[in-house]
Design a protein around this motif. Structure first.
Motif, PDB file in Angstrom:
ATOM      1  N   PHE A 114     -20.132  26.626  14.744  1.00  0.00           N
ATOM      2  CA  PHE A 114     -20.680  27.977  14.824  1.00  0.00           C
ATOM      3  C   PHE A 114     -21.786  28.090  15.865  1.00  0.00           C
ATOM      4  O   PHE A 114     -22.129  29.181  16.303  1.00  0.00           O
ATOM      5  CB  PHE A 114     -21.182  28.396  13.438  1.00  0.00           C
ATOM      6  CG  PHE A 114     -21.478  29.863  13.315  1.00  0.00           C
ATOM      7  CD1 PHE A 114     -20.494  30.812  13.573  1.00  0.00           C
ATOM      8  CD2 PHE A 114     -22.730  30.306  12.943  1.00  0.00           C
ATOM      9  CE1 PHE A 114     -20.755  32.171  13.461  1.00  0.00           C
ATOM     10  CE2 PHE A 114     -23.011  31.654  12.822  1.00  0.00           C
ATOM     11  CZ  PHE A 114     -22.019  32.586  13.084  1.00  0.00           C
TER      12      PHE A 114
ATOM     13  N   GLN B  65     -15.685  25.834  28.062  1.00  0.00           N
ATOM     14  CA  GLN B  65     -15.667  26.381  26.704  1.00  0.00           C
ATOM     15  C   GLN B  65     -16.742  27.463  26.555  1.00  0.00           C
ATOM     16  O   GLN B  65     -16.490  28.532  26.013  1.00  0.00           O
ATOM     17  CB  GLN B  65     -15.942  25.280  25.674  1.00  0.00           C
ATOM     18  CG  GLN B  65     -14.770  24.401  25.346  1.00  0.00           C
ATOM     19  CD  GLN B  65     -15.190  23.313  24.369  1.00  0.00           C
ATOM     20  OE1 GLN B  65     -16.198  22.638  24.566  1.00  0.00           O
ATOM     21  NE2 GLN B  65     -14.416  23.140  23.325  1.00  0.00           N
TER      22      GLN B  65
ATOM     23  N   THR C 255     -14.619  35.481  13.591  1.00  0.00           N
ATOM     24  CA  THR C 255     -13.590  34.448  13.667  1.00  0.00           C
ATOM     25  C   THR C 255     -14.207  33.057  13.690  1.00  0.00           C
ATOM     26  O   THR C 255     -13.771  32.164  12.955  1.00  0.00           O
ATOM     27  CB  THR C 255     -12.701  34.657  14.914  1.00  0.00           C
ATOM     28  OG1 THR C 255     -12.177  35.981  14.878  1.00  0.00           O
ATOM     29  CG2 THR C 255     -11.566  33.671  14.949  1.00  0.00           C
ATOM     30  N   LEU C 256     -15.245  32.868  14.506  1.00  0.00           N
ATOM     31  CA  LEU C 256     -15.887  31.551  14.570  1.00  0.00           C
ATOM     32  C   LEU C 256     -16.626  31.217  13.282  1.00  0.00           C
ATOM     33  O   LEU C 256     -16.771  30.041  12.941  1.00  0.00           O
ATOM     34  CB  LEU C 256     -16.853  31.465  15.760  1.00  0.00           C
ATOM     35  CG  LEU C 256     -16.223  31.347  17.132  1.00  0.00           C
ATOM     36  CD1 LEU C 256     -17.296  31.189  18.204  1.00  0.00           C
ATOM     37  CD2 LEU C 256     -15.255  30.186  17.213  1.00  0.00           C
TER      38      LEU C 256
ATOM     39  N   ILE D 228     -14.633  25.728  13.605  1.00  0.00           N
ATOM     40  CA  ILE D 228     -15.134  25.519  14.967  1.00  0.00           C
ATOM     41  C   ILE D 228     -16.653  25.541  14.843  1.00  0.00           C
ATOM     42  O   ILE D 228     -17.180  26.372  14.097  1.00  0.00           O
ATOM     43  CB  ILE D 228     -14.655  26.659  15.901  1.00  0.00           C
ATOM     44  CG1 ILE D 228     -13.133  26.642  16.002  1.00  0.00           C
ATOM     45  CG2 ILE D 228     -15.298  26.554  17.274  1.00  0.00           C
ATOM     46  CD1 ILE D 228     -12.552  27.872  16.650  1.00  0.00           C
TER      47      ILE D 228
ATOM     48  N   VAL E 239     -16.414  31.479  25.816  1.00  0.00           N
ATOM     49  CA  VAL E 239     -17.082  32.086  24.667  1.00  0.00           C
ATOM     50  C   VAL E 239     -17.960  33.250  25.120  1.00  0.00           C
ATOM     51  O   VAL E 239     -17.975  34.324  24.502  1.00  0.00           O
ATOM     52  CB  VAL E 239     -17.923  31.022  23.924  1.00  0.00           C
ATOM     53  CG1 VAL E 239     -18.878  31.661  22.935  1.00  0.00           C
ATOM     54  CG2 VAL E 239     -17.022  30.048  23.211  1.00  0.00           C
TER      55      VAL E 239
ATOM     56  N   ALA F 260     -21.052  30.312  18.884  1.00  0.00           N
ATOM     57  CA  ALA F 260     -21.212  31.758  18.726  1.00  0.00           C
ATOM     58  C   ALA F 260     -22.675  32.161  18.784  1.00  0.00           C
ATOM     59  O   ALA F 260     -23.033  33.173  19.406  1.00  0.00           O
ATOM     60  CB  ALA F 260     -20.593  32.218  17.415  1.00  0.00           C
TER      61      ALA F 260
ATOM     62  N   THR G  92      -8.228  33.340   9.022  1.00  0.00           N
ATOM     63  CA  THR G  92      -8.437  33.539  10.455  1.00  0.00           C
ATOM     64  C   THR G  92      -7.394  34.493  11.020  1.00  0.00           C
ATOM     65  O   THR G  92      -7.719  35.394  11.809  1.00  0.00           O
ATOM     66  CB  THR G  92      -8.401  32.185  11.206  1.00  0.00           C
ATOM     67  OG1 THR G  92      -9.396  31.322  10.658  1.00  0.00           O
ATOM     68  CG2 THR G  92      -8.657  32.364  12.693  1.00  0.00           C
TER      69      THR G  92
END
Length: 196
Positions: free
Chosen positions: A122, A96, A114-115, A120, A100, A125, A181
């Motif tokens: 944060f 994951q 988006t995140l 999801i 990212v 990010a 989103t």
């Protein structure tokens, strides 16, 4: 005491507190850094009870999140070699995080946006932005836009629907998150199309 009752109890105490705005800022900071539990469970009842401070609550939640985002970015930037692997192993998988990181290098601004809106954590990010040394001003801009959409959106729902807000949010939250989103992803796609 079960989690739902604890949240209601803490919210009631926060509603009556003279430190309500400081409390929501701290809660937002914690939510964006170490407690991946959505702040909406506290914010919506708080906004309904303190409608005179509705926009201030949204602002302070946004500020708390931005402070948390800077903290997470700094953690990724300065301490990733020491604590990054532990965070990945504890909260995510290596796959994951690698995905990212790749997205951050290619499309950082839109990825953070988006995140910041999607349900999801944060933290992914923030760590990725810091670990990849992504532009801090662009990271902060994307964070402010995404979290403002989220928190001021909640405030707008409470402003227009009053006591029905909590029911409406529970009923339509996922649909709204998906729609926003998709809109962000569409803007992302269009920006890629234009820049080619």
């Amino acid at each position: 005491m079960e989690l739902g009752k604890k949240v209601k109890h803490k919210t009631k105490k926060l509603v009556d507190s003279k430190h309500m705005l400081k409390g929501i800022t701290l809660a937002s900071f914690l939510e964006s850094t170490i407690v991946p539990i959505p702040l909406e469970a506290v914010m919506v009842p708080l906004m309904q009870a303190r409608r005179e401070s509705l926009w201030k609550i949204a602002l302070m939640a946004t500020i708390g999140c931005v402070i948390g985002a800077v903290f997470g970015y700094a953690l990724g930037y300065y301490l990733f070699d020491m604590v990054g692997q532990w965070l990945i192993d504890t909260f995510f998988s290596q796959e994951q995080f690698d995905n990212v990181k790749q997205q951050m290098q290619n499309q950082g601004f839109w990825f953070v946006m988006t995140l910041g809106i999607a349900p999801i954590p944060f933290q992914v990010a923030m760590l990725a932005a810091g670990a990849t040394q992504y532009s801090l001003p662009l990271f902060l801009l994307a964070t402010v836009i995404a979290r403002s959409i989220r928190y001021f959106g909640l405030a707008a729902v409470v402003y227009y629907t009053g006591d029905k807000a909590e029911q409406l949010i529970k009923r339509y939250k996922m649909k709204a998150v998906i729609a926003i989103t998709i809109a962000v992803l569409l803007l992302w796609w269009l920006s890629n199309l234009i820049s080619q």
